[in-house]
Enzyme design. Structure first.
Site, PDB file in Angstrom:
ATOM      1  CE  LYS A 114      -6.080  -0.866  -1.353  1.00 57.08           C
ATOM      2  NZ  LYS A 114      -6.150  -0.494   0.180  1.00 57.08           N
ATOM      3  CG  PHE A 160     -10.015  -1.427   3.163  1.00 59.57           C
ATOM      4  CD1 PHE A 160      -8.699  -0.875   3.629  1.00 59.57           C
ATOM      5  CD2 PHE A 160     -10.609  -2.567   3.560  1.00 59.57           C
ATOM      6  CE1 PHE A 160      -8.111  -1.600   4.522  1.00 59.57           C
ATOM      7  CE2 PHE A 160     -10.113  -3.108   4.779  1.00 59.57           C
ATOM      8  CZ  PHE A 160      -8.649  -2.651   5.156  1.00 59.57           C
ATOM      9  CB  VAL A 161      -9.579  -5.741  -1.259  1.00 57.19           C
ATOM     10  CG1 VAL A 161     -10.055  -5.116  -2.405  1.00 57.19           C
ATOM     11  CG2 VAL A 161      -7.851  -5.719  -1.015  1.00 57.19           C
ATOM     12  CG  ASP A 216      -1.942   0.827   1.393  1.00 55.99           C
ATOM     13  OD1 ASP A 216      -2.509   1.321   0.152  1.00 55.99           O
ATOM     14  OD2 ASP A 216      -2.222   1.489   2.455  1.00 55.99           O
ATOM     15  CG  ASP A 226      -7.145  -7.818   8.983  1.00 58.81           C
ATOM     16  OD1 ASP A 226      -6.166  -7.389   8.213  1.00 58.81           O
ATOM     17  OD2 ASP A 226      -7.268  -7.183  10.009  1.00 58.81           O
TER      18      ASP A 226
END
Ligand code: IMP
Ligand code: MG
Length: 175
Positions: free
Chosen positions: A131, A152-153, A103, A159
């Site tokens: 990302k 947001f995955v 990220d 999680d």
């Protein structure tokens, strides 16, 4: 479990196909005579590591490292701490860091710095998801499963507040 809607973004079948390809590439890139040390970052990488390892046709070793980052939603200076260290020396070894998602790049920048001090022969990164729009630190990632937009995955190890890690698909979490 919190009330939220989940939309499948990458299916279990798409993930499986891509990991087979990644495994073939990694198998071709490393020597067959010495073990490749897969260093999984707890806990998100566990599901990916277990599938990727079986797609690599080389001797591998499993190692895990625990990292926690503080305040990364509040500040750009994200501070990372080591919460669990490797169980063995990696001096002279080929290390492949296995991560669920890159990220900001703060976590991996820190981990690379820590592991380079252990004098491995080589160190590379395999991430299932990337990302790139969110990057704050430039990171050289050798193996990327999927580049994804800034959503947001969850699922397949990822999680939200410790939930959803066991979903077979990767889903976008919509509040
Ligand atoms: P960074 O690259 O240091 O910002 O941190 C990457 C870590 O943030 C990953 O290992 C995940 O634990 C977490 N993370 C980032 N994006 C997501 C996401 O979309 N879903 C779940 N966890 C995420
Ligand atoms: Mg993680």
């Amino acid at each position: 479990m919190p009330a939220a809607s989940l939309r499948v973004f990458l299916s279990a079948a798409q993930i499986r196909t891509r990991i087979e390809e990644m495994g073939k590439q990694i198998t071709a890139d490393y020597p067959a005579g010495t073990p490749l040390y897969l260093v999984g970052i707890l806990k998100g990488s566990v599901v990916f590591l277990s599938d990727l390892a079986r797609a690599i046709k080389l001797p591998v070793r499993f190692e895990f490292i625990g990292l926690s980052s503080y305040g990364k939603d509040k500040t750009t200076s994200g501070e990372v701490q080591l919460t669990k260290d490797l169980g063995t020396s990696v001096e002279g070894a080929d290390i492949l860091i296995v991560e669920d998602i890159v990220d900001s790049g703060v976590t991996l920048t820190y981990l690379l710095q820590v592991l380079k001090q252990r004098k491995p022969r080589s160190i590379q990164i395999a991430t299932l998801l990337d990302k790139p729009d969110r990057r704050q630190r430039p990171i050289d990632v050798a193996y990327v499963g999927f580049q994804i937009p800034n959503e947001f995955v969850v699922g397949y190890g990822l999680d939200y507040a410790e939930d959803y890690r066991n979903l077979p698909d990767i889903c976008i979490l919509e509040p």
